[in-house]
Design a protein around this motif. Structure first.
Motif, mmCIF file in Angstrom:
data_model
loop_
_atom_site.group_PDB
_atom_site.id
_atom_site.type_symbol
_atom_site.label_atom_id
_atom_site.label_comp_id
_atom_site.label_asym_id
_atom_site.label_seq_id
_atom_site.Cartn_x
_atom_site.Cartn_y
_atom_site.Cartn_z
ATOM 1 N N UNK A 317 0.740 -1.264 -0.056
ATOM 2 C CA UNK A 317 -0.016 0.175 0.009
ATOM 3 C C UNK A 317 0.960 1.208 -0.063
ATOM 4 N N UNK A 318 2.119 1.426 -0.474
ATOM 5 C CA UNK A 318 2.919 2.439 -0.444
ATOM 6 C C UNK A 318 2.604 3.163 -1.749
ATOM 7 N N UNK A 319 2.438 4.519 -1.564
ATOM 8 C CA UNK A 319 2.146 5.331 -2.911
ATOM 9 C C UNK A 319 3.072 5.547 -3.983
ATOM 10 N N UNK A 320 4.341 5.572 -3.222
ATOM 11 C CA UNK A 320 5.866 5.695 -4.148
ATOM 12 C C UNK A 320 6.542 4.744 -3.806
ATOM 13 N N UNK A 321 6.291 3.392 -4.377
ATOM 14 C CA UNK A 321 7.090 2.266 -3.756
ATOM 15 C C UNK A 321 8.403 2.472 -4.288
ATOM 16 N N UNK A 322 8.780 3.038 -5.361
ATOM 17 C CA UNK A 322 10.345 3.260 -5.836
ATOM 18 C C UNK A 322 11.113 3.951 -4.730
ATOM 19 N N UNK A 323 10.697 4.747 -4.098
ATOM 20 C CA UNK A 323 11.309 5.601 -2.993
ATOM 21 C C UNK A 323 11.439 4.660 -1.690
ATOM 22 N N UNK A 324 10.550 3.612 -1.492
ATOM 23 C CA UNK A 324 10.639 2.892 -0.319
ATOM 24 C C UNK A 324 11.623 2.014 -0.582
ATOM 25 N N UNK A 325 11.968 1.561 -1.978
ATOM 26 C CA UNK A 325 13.190 0.636 -2.274
ATOM 27 C C UNK A 325 14.257 1.206 -2.109
ATOM 28 N N UNK A 326 14.431 2.585 -2.494
ATOM 29 C CA UNK A 326 15.723 3.263 -2.161
ATOM 30 C C UNK A 326 15.904 3.391 -0.742
ATOM 31 N N UNK A 327 14.883 3.545 -0.004
ATOM 32 C CA UNK A 327 15.154 3.455 1.353
ATOM 33 C C UNK A 327 15.770 2.079 1.926
ATOM 34 N N UNK A 328 15.357 1.096 1.221
ATOM 35 C CA UNK A 328 16.069 -0.262 1.418
ATOM 36 C C UNK A 328 17.500 -0.234 1.267
ATOM 37 N N UNK A 329 17.683 0.266 0.076
ATOM 38 C CA UNK A 329 19.088 0.272 -0.390
ATOM 39 C C UNK A 329 19.871 1.218 0.344
ATOM 40 N N UNK A 330 19.359 2.238 0.890
ATOM 41 C CA UNK A 330 19.923 3.235 2.013
ATOM 42 C C UNK A 330 20.651 2.494 3.342
ATOM 43 N N UNK A 331 19.440 1.787 3.684
ATOM 44 C CA UNK A 331 19.552 1.011 5.078
ATOM 45 C C UNK A 331 20.641 -0.208 4.629
ATOM 46 N N UNK A 332 20.640 -0.910 3.611
ATOM 47 C CA UNK A 332 21.410 -1.906 3.270
ATOM 48 C C UNK A 332 22.796 -1.300 3.395
ATOM 49 N N UNK A 333 23.008 -0.124 2.901
ATOM 50 C CA UNK A 333 24.618 0.193 2.840
ATOM 51 C C UNK A 333 25.000 0.637 4.482
ATOM 52 N N UNK A 334 24.007 1.329 5.100
ATOM 53 C CA UNK A 334 24.434 1.588 6.292
ATOM 54 C C UNK A 334 24.576 0.457 7.355
ATOM 55 N N UNK A 335 23.886 -0.487 7.008
ATOM 56 C CA UNK A 335 24.271 -1.743 7.981
ATOM 57 C C UNK A 335 25.302 -2.443 7.513
ATOM 58 N N UNK A 336 25.674 -2.449 6.320
ATOM 59 C CA UNK A 336 26.907 -3.191 5.828
ATOM 60 C C UNK A 336 28.233 -2.393 6.479
ATOM 61 N N UNK A 337 28.075 -1.185 6.795
ATOM 62 C CA UNK A 337 28.974 -0.303 7.415
ATOM 63 C C UNK A 337 29.180 -0.915 9.054
ATOM 64 N N UNK A 338 27.938 -1.045 9.390
ATOM 65 C CA UNK A 338 27.929 -1.760 10.784
ATOM 66 C C UNK A 338 28.782 -2.963 10.878
ATOM 67 N N UNK A 339 28.461 -3.924 9.698
ATOM 68 C CA UNK A 339 29.183 -5.139 9.921
ATOM 69 C C UNK A 339 30.827 -4.994 9.721
ATOM 70 N N UNK A 340 31.040 -3.800 8.719
ATOM 71 C CA UNK A 340 32.703 -3.806 8.605
ATOM 72 C C UNK A 340 33.099 -3.333 10.275
ATOM 73 N N UNK A 341 32.505 -2.515 10.827
ATOM 74 C CA UNK A 341 33.105 -2.120 12.218
ATOM 75 C C UNK A 341 32.937 -3.554 12.954
ATOM 76 N N UNK A 342 31.974 -4.475 12.935
ATOM 77 C CA UNK A 342 31.785 -5.267 14.045
ATOM 78 C C UNK A 342 32.441 -6.692 13.448
ATOM 79 N N UNK A 343 32.753 -6.784 12.184
ATOM 80 C CA UNK A 343 33.217 -8.289 12.098
ATOM 81 C C UNK A 343 34.553 -8.894 12.790
ATOM 82 N N UNK A 344 35.322 -8.130 12.683
ATOM 83 C CA UNK A 344 36.437 -8.501 13.463
ATOM 84 C C UNK A 344 36.735 -8.224 14.941
ATOM 85 N N UNK A 345 35.419 -7.975 15.508
ATOM 86 C CA UNK A 345 35.376 -7.813 17.057
ATOM 87 C C UNK A 345 34.398 -8.802 17.662
ATOM 88 N N UNK A 346 33.280 -8.868 16.864
ATOM 89 C CA UNK A 346 32.046 -10.087 17.248
ATOM 90 C C UNK A 346 32.451 -11.009 16.789
#
Length: 505
Positions: A317-346
């Motif tokens: 039911x999203x009116x502009x689904x393309x923007x929601x998809x871009x939101x997924x892409x942005x979150x994707x990138x941010x949490x990969x950065x989290x993984x870069x920071x954590x992977x050699x610690x955790x």
């Protein structure tokens, strides 16, 4: 700072240059999502099928009929599905050649050679209007897939071999970071007011070859993998030079000693082909872990979200689904950065378990949200939140870790063959999901993610019981863990045989 822990400028340039290949892979994965309707319309025009529906209609309704006719005509659906999935077929075929290309002239020259494919693919898609767009795009996607199959093996192999032990996880994760950045870039410039429109879509697809041009200019400045020079070619002086450039140390004795031990091991074990790796009982445990890690990445349902996210958001039911998809892409990138920071610690194992377990819960929540959103309008927010969290959990562990853990699990002898097999497994399951998801979705409807939840649960159990931690361990120590497990199982088998014999007596 102790030897082997330096992060030098040369190392940074080498890793950045290598992951340009991964950026291209991500761009090619994501670029096909946003302009789907526009491309389908052009396919329909070149196939001559839209005219059936648009005769005797006003100008305004002609456009609608054209779009409707394009979207539902079986030929258009077939060519569109092929445009999406041929990419994976190319990757499946070329992933077997990763070891051959990597050892032929080295990792650097290997990456240089395959850039010809990326540029050719970009030109085929960028100039698709000059002939039949549907055939040109499919050919370009096939060639690009063939390129990405090679680069998705060569990049983690090269980075795994040049990275200092303390930073191997973080640098290995950059392959996935570049992939998700590529996906995000393709989604943003795929918006209809940028390049995802009637006039500019061939340029949008053609740009997927652009990172190869930059990479070709930078690769000659990067040092060859010292492990390749020393262990495969036996060139100790060149390996020392390469180590000095990468690590910034004058006397890289510790690294050379470790490589000498690995070389002795490699000399004892013959060069392992793909067939002998499959047959070998010595590497069975490592190979099973490597393949299951890659299967867990692809069969988690993440590609269903990447390929069809726009359609899923429209259902929610999203009116502009393309923007929601871009939101997924942005979150994707941010949490990969989290993984870069954590992977050699955790650690690899912990992050993969957290990721898969979280995705399993999200898949259940997504199903509940999609099922009840007709009855309760707020449920659409539940399914959207679940999609975003699903992606977050994926990028914390199951996304980046399988790519580089294969290089950690195997010594130099079987490493290229193992990376080739794991890559083929990854691409094959990617292809299966890309081709079957629309049909599974049509069959299961809102319950489609229950299937992925069940798979995720199984993968979580497997990793909990079978995957050791590889953080901060040398390649020798990792091999020793599996050998210990193997000796124990051989001992158990011998004891069992003894018991059987005594009971027979």
């Amino acid at each position: 700072m102790e030897s082997g822990k330096q992060l030098t400028g040369t190392l940074a340039v080498a890793v950045f240059t290598a992951v340009l290949g991964s950026l291209q892979y991500g761009y090619s994965l994501g670029v096909i999502n946003a302009p789907q309707k526009v491309i389908e319309k052009h396919y329909a025009r070149s196939l001559g099928v839209w005219q059936e529906r648009s005769a005797d209609l006003s100008v305004n309704s002609t456009e609608e009929a054209e779009l409707h006719g394009a979207h539902h005509h079986p030929d258009v659906i077939m060519y569109w599905s092929l445009s999406v999935s041929i990419f994976s077929i190319g990757g499946m075929l070329s992933s077997f050649l990763v070891g051959f290309v990597g050892d032929l002239k080295g990792r650097i020259k290997g990456m240089l050679m395959i850039n010809v494919l990326a540029v050719a693919a970009g030109l085929l898609m960028g100039l698709c209007r000059m002939w039949k767009p549907h055939l040109m795009v499919i050919a370009g996607r096939a060639v690009m897939g063939f390129y990405c199959g090679l680069s998705s093996g060569l990049v983690p192999m090269y980075i795994g071999e040049i990275a200092p032990k303390a930073y191997r996880g973080a640098l290995g994760t950059l392959h996935q970071l570049a992939i998700v950045t590529g996906i995000l870039i393709s989604q943003v410039i795929g918006l209809d007011f940028i390049l995802g429109n009637d006039d500019m879509w061939p340029l949008l697809l053609g740009l997927s070859g652009a990172p190869a041009v930059l990479q070709t200019l930078l690769l000659p400045m990067c040092p060859e993998s010292p492990r390749y020079l020393y262990i495969v070619l036996g060139k100790e002086l060149e390996a020392q030079t390469s180590l000095r450039r990468l690590k910034g140390v004058n006397e890289p004795f510790a690294e050379l000693e470790e490589m000498q031990r690995e070389k002795d091991e490699a000399d004892r074990e013959a060069r392992v082909s793909i067939l002998s790796l499959i047959r070998s009982s010595v590497y069975r445990q490592q190979l099973l872990v490597a393949l299951m890690m890659h299967l867990s990445q692809q069969l988690s349902g993440i590609n269903a979200i990447f390929y069809y996210s726009t359609a899923i958001f429209a259902t929610a039911g999203v009116e502009q689904p393309v923007y929601a998809t871009i939101g997924v892409g942005a979150i994707n990138t941010v949490f990969t950065l989290v993984s870069v920071a954590l992977v050699d610690k955790a650690g690899r194992r912990t992050l993969t378990l957290v990721g898969l377990g979280g995705m399993c819960c999200c898949a259940v929540a997504m199903t509940v949200g999609l099922r009840f959103q007709i009855d309760f309008s707020w449920m659409s927010y539940v399914s959207m939140a679940a999609i975003f969290l699903f992606v977050c959990f994926f990028e914390i562990g199951p996304g980046p870790i399988p790519w580089f853990i294969v290089a950690e699990l195997f010594s130099q002898g079987p490493r290229p063959a193992a990376i080739a097999l794991a890559g083929c497994c990854n691409w094959t399951s990617n292809f299966i999901i890309g081709m079957t998801f629309p049909y599974i979705q049509a069959w299961l409807g809102v319950y489609v993610f229950v299937l992925f939840a069940a798979l995720l649960f199984c993968f979580t159990l497997f990793i909990y019981f079978r995957v050791p931690e590889t953080k901060g361990k040398s390649f020798e120590e990792i091999a020793a863990i599996f050998q210990k497990g193997r000796k124990k199982s051989l001992k158990d088998t011998a004891e069992l045989q003894m018991l059987n014999k005594s009971s027979d007596a």
